[in-house]
Design an enzyme around this catalytic site. Structure first.
Site, short mmCIF file in Angstrom:
data_model
loop_
_atom_site.label_atom_id
_atom_site.label_comp_id
_atom_site.label_asym_id
_atom_site.label_seq_id
_atom_site.Cartn_x
_atom_site.Cartn_y
_atom_site.Cartn_z
N VAL A 67 -33.20 58.28 46.76
CA VAL A 67 -33.69 57.40 45.71
C VAL A 67 -34.25 58.24 44.57
CG1 VAL A 67 -35.42 55.66 45.11
CG2 VAL A 67 -34.24 55.53 47.32
N ALA A 112 -38.31 61.60 43.09
CA ALA A 112 -37.21 61.19 43.95
C ALA A 112 -37.64 61.36 45.40
CB ALA A 112 -35.96 62.02 43.68
N LYS A 113 -36.88 60.83 46.31
CA LYS A 113 -37.14 61.03 47.74
C LYS A 113 -35.87 60.72 48.50
CE LYS A 113 -40.84 62.33 50.07
NZ LYS A 113 -41.80 63.34 49.59
N GLY A 114 -35.75 61.31 49.69
CA GLY A 114 -34.62 61.04 50.55
C GLY A 114 -35.08 60.86 51.98
N ASP A 153 -39.69 67.59 53.88
CA ASP A 153 -40.73 66.58 54.08
C ASP A 153 -40.90 66.43 55.59
OD1 ASP A 153 -41.63 63.37 54.03
OD2 ASP A 153 -42.33 64.51 52.31
#
Length: 423
Positions: A67, A112-114, A153
């Protein structure tokens, strides 16, 4: 073929929380509704299927996300999380928080992040590598050093980043150092990156203590979560003279009012052990740790561990949010009413993205810095952000969270106005 699906453990929808936080900031700081309408939405959300060959010959199909929340201030930046309870809304919330975190730190990034819905602890190294490489292939058009830069993360580490870096580079036909950060040193990682999130949290805590003219020596500190962030945070504060009275991981915790042997716990976790196997203290649960009588509580695990149900029983005077979103909005109000200072996630755990930025810059330049240089620059940036937040907190009589978010959101809003809307 088996499709792997798990239900999230989250008590509240994190994306709803993130959007409500934005609206609260907009109300307090008078931000135009048109800008809020832009900033409350994610620019892009991609969901992918990740078929993976398992060691026993079967094939599991995992679900993955990437995202991008906002790219107004620069390319998007954010970690990749491997956990059974990953949801799309969780990843959206984390990407929004990354936008505010980068803006507060003054970095030229958006958020952003995944995430991949999986249990990395139940997978072999080979299975993790095959899944990671397929996930990378599925999102390869979404990432890049000038577009979106992933990092580690929860549930991922330097090895994961190495596989992403290699997969991306093989597809491009040359090594692309800047595609991810958090890489091992031998392939373009930065000195100080592994410890950066925890070190930034310590710098933030020291700055807060200085405002109250209190030394860190002798403080009683409890650390929930003993992964990368929690273990290094405990190690650093212990080395500075604090007494770490409790630590915990996903299996449970260890409590000793005279101090846990942090060095032994750190070494044990590095060898792959769990904290419940250690001696030298009383066994406690993660929930019990949050309610211990201590000076500083550092929740460094997952979101929403301090809620309306237990916030009134928190006895710490300072909370350092090593995790993202560990305190719910309802709990925030209770803690504020009880006079507990919360050093919010976008400030307290921003050290990781700051040194990720350093790694990205070093990769683009192909010129690498010394560790003391990295740490000194990290200290400068985190301390400056703390001072700005503290000033707003005092000047406008706001909580530290609202002050930090207010500074960040205003910066993104200003950049949005200056750039204008295309077309």
């Amino acid at each position: 073929m088996t499709t792997v699906e798990r239900e999230s453990h989250l008590r509240e929808n994190p994306f709803h929380i993130a959007r409500q936080q934005l609206r609260n900031v907009a109300d307090v700081f008078g931000i135009d509704d048109r800008l809020v309408n832009i900033m409350q939405e994610c620019k892009k959300a991609v969901e992918v299927s990740i078929p993976t060959s398992m060691d026993d010959g079967s094939v599991n199909v995992y679900t993955g996300y990437r995202v991008t929340h906002n790219v107004t201030r620069g390319p998007s930046k954010g970690g990749i999380r491997y956990h059974p309870d990953v949801t799309l809304d969780e990843v959206k919330a984390l990407s929004m928080w990354m936008t505010w975190k980068c803006a507060l730190m003054g970095l030229p990034f958006g958020g952003a992040k995944g995430g991949v819905v999986c249990d990395p602890k139940a997978m072999s190294r080979g299975e993790l590598e095959r899944m990671t490489r397929r996930y990378t292939s599925e999102i390869i058009n979404e990432i890049g050093p000038e577009k979106d830069i992933p990092a580690p993360d929860v549930g991922t580490d330097g090895s994961t980043m190495a596989w992403i870096f290699d997969t991306y580079s093989m597809n491009k036909g040359h090594s692309v150092l800047g595609v991810v950060t958090g890489k091992p040193l031998t392939i373009g990682g930065s000195l100080g990156r592994e410890e950066a999130t925890a070190r930034g949290g310590v710098f933030c805590l020291q700055a807060a203590l200085a405002k109250h003219e209190r030394p860190i020596e002798g403080l009683r500190i409890a650390v929930q979560g003993f992964g990368n962030v929690g273990s290094f945070f405990a190690k650093f504060v212990a080395e500075l003279g604090a007494t770490v009275i409790a630590v915990s991981d996903s299996t449970g915790g260890l409590y000793n009012p005279n101090g846990v042997d942090v060095a032994a716990a750190f070494a044990h976790k590095r060898r792959g052990g769990s904290l419940t196997e250690l001696k030298g203290g009383e066994r406690i649960t993660n929930d019990e740790l949050l309610q211990l009588d201590c000076d500083v509580l550092a929740p460094c695990a997952l979101e929403q561990v301090i809620t309306e149900a237990n916030a009134d029983r928190v006895k710490a005077r300072i909370i350092v949010e090593g995790a993202n979103g560990p305190v719910t909005p309802a709990a925030d109000e209770i803690l504020e009413a009880n006079g507990i200072v919360v050093l919010p996630d976008v400030l307290a755990n921003a050290g990781g993205v700051v040194v990720s930025y350093f790694e990205w810059v070093q990769g683009l330049q192909e010129y690498f810095w010394k560790e003391d240089e990295v740490n000194a620059r990290l200290n400068d940036i985190v301390t400056r952000a703390f001072d700005e937040t503290w000033h707003t907190h005092g000047e406008r009589s706001l909580s530290m969270r609202l002050a930090a978010y207010g500074i960040a959101v205003q910066r993104v809003a200003e950049a949005t106005v200056i750039r204008g809307l295309y077309p």
